[in-house]
Design an enzyme around this catalytic site. Structure first.
Site, PDB file in Angstrom:
ATOM      1  CG  HIS A  73      -1.874  -1.059   1.356  1.00 10.21           C
ATOM      2  ND1 HIS A  73      -2.898  -1.238   0.457  1.00 10.21           N
ATOM      3  CD2 HIS A  73      -2.000  -2.048   2.270  1.00 10.21           C
ATOM      4  CE1 HIS A  73      -3.625  -2.305   0.820  1.00 10.21           C
ATOM      5  NE2 HIS A  73      -3.088  -2.807   1.917  1.00 10.21           N
ATOM      6  CB  CYS A 123      -3.962   2.503  -1.838  1.00 11.14           C
ATOM      7  SG  CYS A 123      -2.787   1.152  -2.025  1.00 11.14           S
ATOM      8  CG  HIS A 126      -4.778  -2.215  -3.464  1.00  7.97           C
ATOM      9  ND1 HIS A 126      -3.792  -2.098  -2.506  1.00  7.97           N
ATOM     10  CD2 HIS A 126      -4.609  -3.430  -4.032  1.00  7.97           C
ATOM     11  CE1 HIS A 126      -3.063  -3.211  -2.486  1.00  7.97           C
ATOM     12  NE2 HIS A 126      -3.539  -4.036  -3.414  1.00  7.97           N
ATOM     13  CG  MET A 131      -7.375   1.428  -0.423  1.00  8.33           C
ATOM     14  SD  MET A 131      -6.124   0.138  -0.182  1.00  8.33           S
ATOM     15  CE  MET A 131      -5.551   0.601   1.438  1.00  8.33           C
TER      16      MET A 131
END
Length: 139
Positions: A73, A123, A126, A131
């Site tokens: 991340h 992120c 993602h 995200m």
């Protein structure tokens, strides 16, 4: 002569007492202190989300970004989705380096001159999975 000296001593003592009393207010008056908040990168259940995904902070507060589940991340503040006055600040708050291991942390301090408003972040690996989060800086 003695009465003038005694009067001056009493006035000096009274003045010193007033100074001590008002000085103690400065020492014992609580000051607003900055807070530290934690945002998890990946939920405890393994979802590709920030937890919490929305957070309200004030200038001077610290955000600790903790790599939680399903790494890697990172945290990127989206300059395009932030108001023009916040775009430069949004870019400076980003942590583009990937956090590979659960438990890794990076921190962001909201600068004292941060413009109030919403700051969108995501992120990179993602983002397509949703995200995305938001920090609201209060004035």
């Amino acid at each position: 002569m003695k009465s003038i000296a005694a009067t001056l001593r009493r006035l000096s003592l009274a003045l010193l007492t007033v100074i001590v009393i008002f000085g103690s207010f400065a020492v014992f008056t609580p000051t607003a202190s900055a807070e530290t908040y934690t945002i998890k990168l990946g939920t405890d259940r393994g979802l590709l989300q920030f937890e919490p995904k929305k957070l309200t902070v004030k200038a001077g507060d610290t955000i600790e970004w903790k790599n939680n589940k399903v790494p890697p991340h990172n945290v990127v503040f989206d300059a395009k989705k932030n108001p023009t006055k916040n775009a430069a600040l949004a870019k400076s708050l980003s942590h583009k380096k990937l956090l590979m291991s659960p438990g890794q942390k990076v921190t962001t301090v909201i600068p004292a001159d941060a413009a109030p408003g919403s700051y969108t972040f995501y992120c990179e690996p993602h983002r397509g999975a949703g995200m995305v989060g938001k920090i609201i800086v209060e004035g």
